[in-house]
Design a protein around this motif. Structure first.
Motif, PDB file in Angstrom:
ATOM      1  N   THR A 130       0.834  -1.206   0.000  1.00 36.05           N
ATOM      2  CA  THR A 130       0.000   0.000   0.000  1.00 36.05           C
ATOM      3  C   THR A 130       0.868   1.257   0.000  1.00 36.05           C
ATOM      4  OG1 THR A 130      -1.760  -1.132   1.216  1.00 36.05           O
ATOM      5  CG2 THR A 130      -1.786   1.273   1.249  1.00 36.05           C
ATOM      6  N   VAL A 131       1.906   1.245   0.827  1.00 35.64           N
ATOM      7  CA  VAL A 131       2.805   2.406   0.903  1.00 35.64           C
ATOM      8  C   VAL A 131       3.554   2.583  -0.406  1.00 35.64           C
ATOM      9  CG1 VAL A 131       4.830   3.380   2.066  1.00 35.64           C
ATOM     10  CG2 VAL A 131       3.047   2.241   3.401  1.00 35.64           C
ATOM     11  N   ASN A 134       1.319   4.195  -2.758  1.00 38.45           N
ATOM     12  CA  ASN A 134       1.143   5.612  -2.410  1.00 38.45           C
ATOM     13  C   ASN A 134       2.330   6.457  -2.883  1.00 38.45           C
ATOM     14  OD1 ASN A 134      -1.290   5.037  -1.180  1.00 38.45           O
ATOM     15  ND2 ASN A 134      -0.450   4.980   0.898  1.00 38.45           N
ATOM     16  N   ALA A 173       3.055  15.163  -0.583  1.00 41.14           N
ATOM     17  CA  ALA A 173       1.714  14.632  -0.310  1.00 41.14           C
ATOM     18  C   ALA A 173       0.813  15.721   0.264  1.00 41.14           C
ATOM     19  CB  ALA A 173       1.801  13.446   0.653  1.00 41.14           C
ATOM     20  N   LEU A 178      -2.908  14.866  -0.078  1.00 42.41           N
ATOM     21  CA  LEU A 178      -2.968  13.430   0.207  1.00 42.41           C
ATOM     22  C   LEU A 178      -2.321  13.052   1.535  1.00 42.41           C
ATOM     23  CD1 LEU A 178      -1.938  12.105  -3.332  1.00 42.41           C
ATOM     24  CD2 LEU A 178      -4.254  12.234  -2.398  1.00 42.41           C
ATOM     25  N   ASP A 181      -4.673  11.546   4.240  1.00 41.12           N
ATOM     26  CA  ASP A 181      -5.214  10.241   3.836  1.00 41.12           C
ATOM     27  C   ASP A 181      -4.163   9.142   3.936  1.00 41.12           C
ATOM     28  OD1 ASP A 181      -7.623  11.459   3.298  1.00 41.12           O
ATOM     29  OD2 ASP A 181      -7.213  11.726   1.152  1.00 41.12           O
ATOM     30  N   PHE A 182      -2.916   9.476   3.606  1.00 43.14           N
ATOM     31  CA  PHE A 182      -1.839   8.485   3.650  1.00 43.14           C
ATOM     32  C   PHE A 182      -1.236   8.341   5.045  1.00 43.14           C
ATOM     33  CE2 PHE A 182      -0.536   9.148  -1.089  1.00 43.14           C
ATOM     34  CZ  PHE A 182      -1.729   8.563  -1.479  1.00 43.14           C
ATOM     35  N   TRP A 184       0.737  10.662   6.233  1.00 47.75           N
ATOM     36  CA  TRP A 184       2.069  11.223   6.053  1.00 47.75           C
ATOM     37  C   TRP A 184       2.159  12.662   6.538  1.00 47.75           C
ATOM     38  CZ3 TRP A 184       3.807   9.647   0.389  1.00 47.75           C
ATOM     39  CH2 TRP A 184       3.823   8.242   0.287  1.00 47.75           C
TER      40      TRP A 184
END
Length: 327
Positions: A130-131, A134, A173, A178, A181-182, A184
């Motif tokens: 997933t990462v 991303n 990000a 983003l 959401d991530f 981060w």
């Protein structure tokens, strides 16, 4: 993934500590400051030991001055006699540098933690599919929407993004909306400074007259303050090893080493904090300020304990002085 002993014993524990602090304060700069204070308090017993050594080194300066006068024309004999005095009193010429040497592994580990805030502060696993997806999404969108911002970093690999450019990933990000959401999102703003940048970038901004991003321009203050606080701390340490009533010559290796360190350390500090991530400079400044405060307080305390510092004179020197008194 197999972890090195350094990673397992030093980097991971420090990363875990700074992550706990960040979870509490939610600010990158403040986290580093609190982390630095905790580390300095942990190392306080070592600082006390070092301060005692410096105090004793100050006390033996009259003996050193007498030896320098006696053996002014015999440097080899002078060095040998001074070594006897140092050995007799349990004084190490590098005793004042010991806390700095002990802190070096902390600096190396902290550099890795600061360079990889997503891993150590946010707990992001870059081995996760997933990462990785991303990271690819962020790189692709940055190339499409902000090609001038990503520049020559457009083609970095996942491994490079993990090891070197995690701060960039977080800010990119955030720019793309983003980061939250991530997971981060990191608050790099501290007292108007953008700690996601490197102080060296402030020079190009100043030279081009680009003062729109004032948080980047002001990063130049970090290496300046780091150099000044380091210089003051080293100067303070040097003064603690010298007896104000005695003027010693440069033949004393301890004094020569102290003077060299007092010159070299601020220069090295300026270079490192200018070229490394801003968080390193914040650590350096707070560490030096803490060192200055600790040295001042401990010196005042040891001044009140003056009688506890008994200077021992090697037998040969004591006999020579007794002969002179009789004559």
């Amino acid at each position: 993934m197999k972890l090195s002993l350094f990673e397992l014993c030093i980097t991971r524990p420090l990363g875990f500590l700074i992550r706990i602090i960040y979870d509490l304060v939610q600010n990158y700069g403040l986290s580093i400051i609190l982390f630095t204070i905790i580390i300095k308090l942990i190392l306080l017993p070592l600082q006390i030991h070092s301060q005692k050594a410096m105090k004793k080194q100050q006390k033996i300066q009259p003996i050193i001055a007498e030896l320098q006068k006696k053996y002014a024309n015999d440097q080899q004999k002078l060095s040998a006699e001074m070594m006897k005095v140092y050995k007799e009193n349990g004084v190490s010429m590098s005793g004042g540098c010991l806390p700095l040497l002990i802190q070096m592994p902390v600096l190396f580990a902290l550099y890795r933690v600061i360079q990889r805030p997503l891993t150590y502060i946010k707990g992001i696993d870059f081995a996760s599919d997933t990462v990785i997806a991303n990271v690819k999404t962020v790189l692709s969108m940055m190339k499409e929407k902000f090609p001038s911002d990503i520049g020559n970093l457009a083609d970095i690999t996942i491994d490079q993004a993990n090891k070197i450019y995690q701060i960039h990933l977080s800010t990119w990000a955030d720019k793309l909306g983003l980061a939250h959401d991530f997971g981060w999102d990191i608050n790099f703003n501290f007292l108007g400074l953008d700690l996601s940048g490197i102080p060296s970038k402030s020079i190009s901004a100043i030279m081009s007259g680009n003062f729109a991003e004032i948080g980047t321009v002001l990063l130049i203050l970090i290496p300046i303050l780091a150099m000044l606080t380091t210089w003051f701390s080293m100067k303070q340490s040097q003064s603690m090893t010298q007896n104000p009533n005695v003027k010693t010559q440069d033949a004393d290796p301890a004094q020569s080493m102290s003077k060299s360190m007092n010159l070299m350390m601020p220069i090295m500090t300026g270079f490192f904090t200018f070229t490394l991530p801003s968080g390193m400079g914040i650590y350096w400044i707070i560490s030096s300020v803490m060192q200055i405060v600790q040295q001042y307080v401990l010196n005042k305390y040891f001044d009140r304990k003056e009688d506890d510092f008994v200077v021992k004179v090697p037998d040969k020197n004591r006999k020579n002085r007794q002969k002179r008194r009789r004559s």
